[in-house]
Design a protein around this motif. Structure first.
Motif, PDB file in Angstrom:
ATOM      1  N   LEU A 516       0.853  -1.194   0.000  1.00 36.15           N
ATOM      2  CA  LEU A 516       0.000   0.000   0.000  1.00 36.15           C
ATOM      3  C   LEU A 516       0.884   1.236   0.000  1.00 36.15           C
ATOM      4  CD1 LEU A 516      -2.598  -1.110   2.703  1.00 36.15           C
ATOM      5  CD2 LEU A 516      -3.058  -0.844   0.259  1.00 36.15           C
ATOM      6  N   GLY A 517       0.649   2.114  -0.970  1.00 33.42           N
ATOM      7  CA  GLY A 517       1.365   3.372  -1.002  1.00 33.42           C
ATOM      8  C   GLY A 517       0.871   4.307   0.090  1.00 33.42           C
ATOM      9  N   PRO A 518       1.414   5.523   0.144  1.00 29.24           N
ATOM     10  CA  PRO A 518       0.967   6.490   1.154  1.00 29.24           C
ATOM     11  C   PRO A 518      -0.551   6.663   1.126  1.00 29.24           C
ATOM     12  CG  PRO A 518       2.919   7.290   0.027  1.00 29.24           C
ATOM     13  CD  PRO A 518       2.482   6.069  -0.712  1.00 29.24           C
ATOM     14  N   ASN A 519      -1.190   6.480   2.286  1.00 30.18           N
ATOM     15  CA  ASN A 519      -2.651   6.565   2.398  1.00 30.18           C
ATOM     16  C   ASN A 519      -3.341   5.621   1.416  1.00 30.18           C
ATOM     17  OD1 ASN A 519      -1.832   9.875   2.858  1.00 30.18           O
ATOM     18  ND2 ASN A 519      -2.837   8.748   4.498  1.00 30.18           N
ATOM     19  N   GLY A 520      -2.708   4.473   1.184  1.00 25.26           N
ATOM     20  CA  GLY A 520      -3.252   3.499   0.255  1.00 25.26           C
ATOM     21  C   GLY A 520      -4.488   2.801   0.801  1.00 25.26           C
ATOM     22  N   VAL A 521      -5.326   2.335  -0.124  1.00 32.22           N
ATOM     23  CA  VAL A 521      -6.569   1.622   0.193  1.00 32.22           C
ATOM     24  C   VAL A 521      -6.658   0.409  -0.723  1.00 32.22           C
ATOM     25  CG1 VAL A 521      -9.105   1.729   0.159  1.00 32.22           C
ATOM     26  CG2 VAL A 521      -7.777   3.733   0.879  1.00 32.22           C
ATOM     27  N   ALA A 522      -7.053  -0.732  -0.171  1.00 32.17           N
ATOM     28  CA  ALA A 522      -7.269  -1.914  -1.004  1.00 32.17           C
ATOM     29  C   ALA A 522      -8.539  -2.629  -0.586  1.00 32.17           C
ATOM     30  CB  ALA A 522      -6.085  -2.872  -0.912  1.00 32.17           C
ATOM     31  N   PHE A 523      -9.358  -2.957  -1.574  1.00 30.58           N
ATOM     32  CA  PHE A 523     -10.493  -3.858  -1.397  1.00 30.58           C
ATOM     33  C   PHE A 523     -10.213  -5.090  -2.242  1.00 30.58           C
ATOM     34  CE2 PHE A 523     -12.248   0.409  -0.808  1.00 30.58           C
ATOM     35  CZ  PHE A 523     -12.823   0.277   0.446  1.00 30.58           C
ATOM     36  N   ALA A 524     -10.401  -6.263  -1.663  1.00 31.49           N
ATOM     37  CA  ALA A 524     -10.110  -7.496  -2.392  1.00 31.49           C
ATOM     38  C   ALA A 524     -10.857  -8.646  -1.753  1.00 31.49           C
ATOM     39  CB  ALA A 524      -8.608  -7.783  -2.384  1.00 31.49           C
ATOM     40  N   GLN A 525     -11.225  -9.611  -2.567  1.00 35.51           N
ATOM     41  CA  GLN A 525     -11.838 -10.821  -2.021  1.00 35.51           C
ATOM     42  C   GLN A 525     -10.782 -11.656  -1.324  1.00 35.51           C
ATOM     43  OE1 GLN A 525     -15.401  -9.787  -2.387  1.00 35.51           O
ATOM     44  NE2 GLN A 525     -15.121 -11.927  -1.822  1.00 35.51           N
ATOM     45  N   ILE A 526     -11.176 -12.209  -0.187  1.00 34.38           N
ATOM     46  CA  ILE A 526     -10.295 -13.091   0.576  1.00 34.38           C
ATOM     47  C   ILE A 526     -10.681 -14.525   0.271  1.00 34.38           C
ATOM     48  CG2 ILE A 526      -9.459 -13.742   2.864  1.00 34.38           C
ATOM     49  CD1 ILE A 526      -8.694 -10.919   2.064  1.00 34.38           C
TER      50      ILE A 526
END
Length: 527
Positions: A516-526
């Motif tokens: 994750l970059g600065p202030n990064g956000v990730a949504f992903a299926q687990i």
């Protein structure tokens, strides 16, 4: 929509005085709001909350009400409200309105009658008490706006209670007639088609009839607070058990209409626990506090607060917010955590809109708006004036909505009641609308993502055990939500992680490691 439309919904708070002026007097009004409803609908929210527009002397900008069943002329007329409501409903928006019930203006006819003597028909409608033998106030209770919470009245030769301004006397809700009258005021608006209410200072209705002094705040303090109100533990001037029974009377009325409720929990002790108590079955539908409107922006903080609510109140329902008309805007509060203001604004949007519960957005935050630096002579807020220079008052967040880059930001053709300054003018709707990568367009993407995701609307939450500064949790059946709450790039190991989806920001994964970059956000299926 179903009767439980509020569950998981997103509400957009509109401050009428600062949203859009249609009359050219520098003050926003109901017609102005109506003209901008399409903008709100296009954001993708479910509901709008209107701060007070009732008849008022405006000493506390409408939170001092002198007529609960009419519109103050500065904002328009009842017909203007009816048109606003019909237009909102036509766009698929619900509308809730502030109810400021714990106190009125001292210009309200009932208080004018009550203060005349101790025998009139409204004598017991407000909280009156005799002085101590030495003439001092009956208790040590303090006003939120500074000084004692008691004001001497020479006609009755008694003190009256005011938790806020001395011109905002508190109703005596121990009197059943006061409760019945308050319910009647609510019926007036519900009969017009209103969808519900936001209840101001919802834990302030009842006081201790034995008039016991509050103890000192048991928490250790390094130094005295700017506002001494925080130096007391408010056991007796508010938070009384009778409040909960009053919530049940309110809920019974709202259930007749299929209307919804939001309570404002004004409390610094046990606020999360009290949110749960106030939203137990048969009470309010949802409740928010100021817990997430402070200066802490760390994974541990958010894990603790959300877990505290759902573990303590499995049958309750929260409303989460990062900013509103009473606090410093979160992009300003959390500036040190952001690589840039825009990066922080986008991440905060993704974070808030991923939380289990309902969500409230404060007008302008979808632009990444910041607090306005005001000089003392520009202030109107009594709280800001009384405690100048800090704690910072509320005018700084209430400056007008900025629609374009013109002199007054498209808010008005006249000098606004609060100034529009260059830093705020730079963050306007026209410059962000339709612009890829803007804060406004990211909000729209994130709101659409939440609206289309059953996991985000109603899924339960399970937190990952991840190292700082990463906050991670799963919503529903496997939607992973990850946030780098810092301005530095970080990597963490997450098993079974799919590729980023939706409005992810500065994120990449190889299936086992998430970067994750600065202030990064990730949504992903687990998987």
């Amino acid at each position: 929509m179903a009767r439980d439309w509020w569950r998981g919904a997103v509400t957009y708070q509109v401050y009428p005085r600062s949203f859009q002026d249609s009359g050219g007097d520098g003050i926003g009004d109901l017609r102005g709001i109506t003209s901008r409803l399409q903008y709100i609908a296009d954001l993708g929210v479910d509901c709008i909350w209107l701060s007070p527009f009732f008849t008022s002397p405006m000493l506390d900008m409408g939170y001092d009400v002198s007529d609960y069943c009419n519109v103050d002329p500065v904002f328009g007329t009842l017909a203007d409200f009816d048109r606003l409501l019909a237009s909102a409903h036509g766009l698929g928006l619900k509308v809730i309105v502030d109810q400021v019930q714990s106190h009125s203006s001292d210009q309200h006819p009932f208080f004018q009658e009550s203060r005349q003597n101790r025998t009139n028909a409204k004598a017991d409608w407000y909280v009156w008490a005799d002085p101590k033998p030495d003439g001092t106030p009956p208790t040590n209770w303090l006003s939120v706006f500074g000084g004692t919470a008691w004001q001497w009245d020479a006609r009755r030769k008694q003190y009256y209670l005011h938790n806020f301004l001395s011109q905002q006397p508190d109703f005596n809700f121990h009197n059943p007639a006061v409760q019945d009258w308050a319910l009647g005021n609510m019926r007036f608006w519900l009969d017009r088609g209103l969808d519900g209410f936001r209840f101001d200072t919802v834990n302030y209705f009842f006081h201790d009839q034995a008039l016991r002094d509050n103890p000192a705040d048991p928490r250790e303090k390094e130094q005295a607070e700017g506002n001494p109100y925080g130096m007391q533990y408010h056991l007796y001037d508010k938070n009384r058990p009778e409040n909960l029974l009053w919530m049940e009377r309110i809920r019974a009325l709202l259930d007749e209409y299929g209307a919804a409720s939001v309570g404002e929990m004004g409390e610094s002790h046990h606020a999360i626990r009290m949110m749960g108590e106030y939203t137990a079955p048969g009470r309010l539908h949802q409740c928010y506090s100021f817990e997430l409107m402070g200066y802490d922006y760390t994974p541990d903080f958010f894990r603790r607060k959300l877990s505290e609510f759902f573990e303590g109140a499995p049958d309750g329902w929260p409303m989460w917010a990062f900013s509103n008309h009473d606090v410093v805007r979160h992009v300003s509060r959390w500036a040190k955590y952001g690589a840039t203001s825009d990066a922080l604004a986008k991440q905060a949007a993704a974070l808030l809109l991923s939380f289990e519960g309902s969500v409230c957005l404060w007008q302008g935050e979808e632009l990444g708006q910041t607090d306005t630096e005001l000089a003392f002579d520009e202030l109107t807020d009594p709280q800001g004036i009384n405690f100048w220079p800090e704690p910072v008052g509320r005018d700084n967040t209430r400056t007008p909505m900025v629609w374009d880059g013109s002199g007054y930001g498209g808010f008005s053709t006249a000098r606004p009641w609060l100034p529009v300054k260059p830093p705020q003018l730079a963050r306007n709707v026209a410059s962000q609308q339709g612009v890829a990568g803007s804060v406004l367009e990211f909000y729209r993407q994130m709101l659409a993502f939440r609206r289309d995701s059953a996991a985000l609307r109603s899924g339960r939450t399970r937190f990952f055990d991840l190292p700082d500064p990463v906050l991670g949790f799963v919503r529903g059946n496997g939607l992973g939500c990850f946030f780098n709450l810092s301005a530095q790039t970080v990597s963490v190991a997450v098993e079974g992680l799919g590729d980023p989806i939706g409005p992810s920001l500065a994120a990449k994964t190889d299936g086992t490691t998430l970067t994750l970059g600065p202030n990064g956000v990730a949504f992903a299926q687990i998987g």
